[in-house]
Scaffold this active site. Structure first.
Site, PDB file in Angstrom:
ATOM      1  CE  LYS A  50      40.182  -9.960   7.383  1.00  9.52           C
ATOM      2  NZ  LYS A  50      39.428  -9.444   8.526  1.00  9.52           N
TER       3      LYS A  50
HETATM    4  N1  PY5 Z   1      39.840  -4.620  11.917  1.00 13.25           N
HETATM    5  C1  PY5 Z   1      39.554  -5.930  12.023  1.00 13.25           C
HETATM    6  C2  PY5 Z   1      39.884  -6.647  13.269  1.00 13.25           C
HETATM    7  C3  PY5 Z   1      38.959  -6.582  10.938  1.00 13.25           C
HETATM    8  O1  PY5 Z   1      38.675  -7.882  11.022  1.00 13.25           O
HETATM    9  C4  PY5 Z   1      38.628  -5.863   9.763  1.00 13.25           C
HETATM   10  C5  PY5 Z   1      37.955  -6.542   8.626  1.00 13.25           C
HETATM   11  C6  PY5 Z   1      38.950  -4.497   9.722  1.00 13.25           C
HETATM   12  C7  PY5 Z   1      39.565  -3.911  10.822  1.00 13.25           C
HETATM   13  C8  PY5 Z   1      38.712  -3.678   8.482  1.00 13.25           C
HETATM   14  O2  PY5 Z   1      39.630  -4.037   7.492  1.00 13.25           O
HETATM   15  P1  PY5 Z   1      39.288  -3.911   5.943  1.00 13.25           P
HETATM   16  O3  PY5 Z   1      38.875  -2.506   5.746  1.00 13.25           O
HETATM   17  O4  PY5 Z   1      40.566  -4.221   5.262  1.00 13.25           O
HETATM   18  O5  PY5 Z   1      38.206  -4.876   5.651  1.00 13.25           O
HETATM   19  N2  PY5 Z   1      37.045  -7.543   9.006  1.00 13.25           N
HETATM   20  C9  PY5 Z   1      36.542  -8.531   8.084  1.00 13.25           C
HETATM   21  C10 PY5 Z   1      35.767  -7.896   6.937  1.00 13.25           C
HETATM   22  O6  PY5 Z   1      35.609  -8.562   5.930  1.00 13.25           O
HETATM   23  C11 PY5 Z   1      35.697  -9.553   8.802  1.00 13.25           C
HETATM   24  C12 PY5 Z   1      34.455  -9.031   9.435  1.00 13.25           C
HETATM   25  C13 PY5 Z   1      33.537 -10.088   9.983  1.00 13.25           C
HETATM   26  O7  PY5 Z   1      35.318  -6.753   7.030  1.00 13.25           O
END
Ligand code: PY5
Length: 304
Positions: free
Chosen positions: A159
């Site tokens: 990330k």
């Molecule tokens: N895929 C990507 C590219 C992500 O950035 C995220 C989370 C997920 C999947 C989902 O992962 P998790 O369930 O561990 O959150 N994105 C961040 C979030 O905080 C940034 C969003 C703006 O949800």
């Protein structure tokens, strides 16, 4: 959406005033995206604020840093404690949590080992990322013309801040096309994920999500939903899917920390419809778990 300001931000071991949490314009990460971060949520429970799978998130942060060869000057336990300290300092019952580790000021070349590694943790109240309406009735999605970053270009397992310009291109395009969110395809043409969410479909009562080899982030909500589906006795598999699997899905939804669990009601003009029974059952369980109402999932909540 403007960020709602709170009192304090944790920077390199100290709590500083919100307005003082600044960096130099020649910060390495500002120029090259050389930072890694997390998105985490704390929820209000009967035991006060509780962070959903905090240690799992911080462990992923350390894996992201390892991929980009950044040495974090703290342990997992220290960052976990710093997150809790930051929430307490701001007196928040629920919030979004954004730890970031980045290469700082002092080196401008692409061999950045001399740039200092800085650590910051900010928290703020943040509502549902794709809107309350989206959570209830679902969102419209479009397949992006921008391909998802691939493992040999920018590892999707990390990330990293710079990786998100790929997500931003997809999101801008989706909104231009009248959609709430994009769905990105991987370098082989398989469905990967949203710009900031993992994706699931339901077909004939089987839940399917793309495998990590389809250039997806190993989402913690994705993992939680897979566990919930298993516990609710729904068959769940990780398997490559193609865009037409979305068009003809019985149900589909996004998962993510910011987004939580969001039904998809339409893809490229093909209507899936109002949230279906399996999506609703998973949503209901998830929202109950994060409120601390489910005994057998209490170890997913780390009390502040
Ligand atoms: N895929 C990507 C590219 C992500 O950035 C995220 C989370 C997920 C999947 C989902 O992962 P998790 O369930 O561990 O959150 N994105 C961040 C979030 O905080 C940034 C969003 C703006 O949800």
């Amino acid at each position: 959406m403007p960020i709602p300001e709170v009192e304090k931000i944790w920077m390199n071991g100290k709590l500083v005033d919100w307005a003082e949490a600044k960096v130099h314009v020649l910060t390495h990460a500002l120029h090259y995206g050389s930072g890694v971060f997390e998105g985490i949520r704390a929820y209000e429970t009967d035991n006060g604020a509780a962070v959903f799978r905090l240690t799992d998130h911080i462990e992923r942060l350390f894996r992201s840093a390892k991929i980009y060869r950044m040495d974090i000057p703290y342990s997992v336990e220290e960052i976990v404690e710093a997150v809790k300290e930051t929430i307490r300092a701001n007196n928040l019952e629920s919030c979004y949590i954004r730890p970031i580790i980045f290469r700082g000021y002092g080196e401008m070349g692409l061999y950045p080992t001399k740039a200092p590694v800085e650590v910051s943790i900010a928290v703020w109240p943040w509502g549902s990322y794709l809107g309350d309406e989206g959570i209830k009735h679902g969102v419209k999605a479009c397949i992006s013309t921008f391909q998802r970053i691939s493992p040999n270009a920018l590892p999707p397992a990390a990330k990293a801040t710079g990786q998100y310009i790929n997500s931003i291109l997809a999101k801008l395009e989706a909104v231009d096309h009248g959609c709430h969110e994009a769905v990105m395809l991987d370098h082989q043409g398989f469905v990967s994920e949203g710009p900031g969410e993992n994706i699931f479909i339901v077909r004939d009562k089987v839940i399917i999500t793309p495998p990590t080899s389809a250039s997806v982030l190993e989402g913690i909500t994705r993992d939680a939903v897979m566990q919930i589906a298993f516990d609710l006795d729904y068959p769940i598999i990780e398997e490559n899917i193609v865009r037409s699997d979305l068009y003809v899905a019985d149900e589909a939804f996004f998962t993510g920390t910011a987004a939580e669990v969001v039904p998809i009601r339409e893809v490229d003009g093909r209507v899936i419809g109002e949230p279906g029974p399996i999506t609703k059952a998973i949503q209901e369980k998830f929202f109950s778990i994060i409120k601390g109402k489910e005994e057998e999932y209490l170890d997913w909540l780390e009390i502040v």
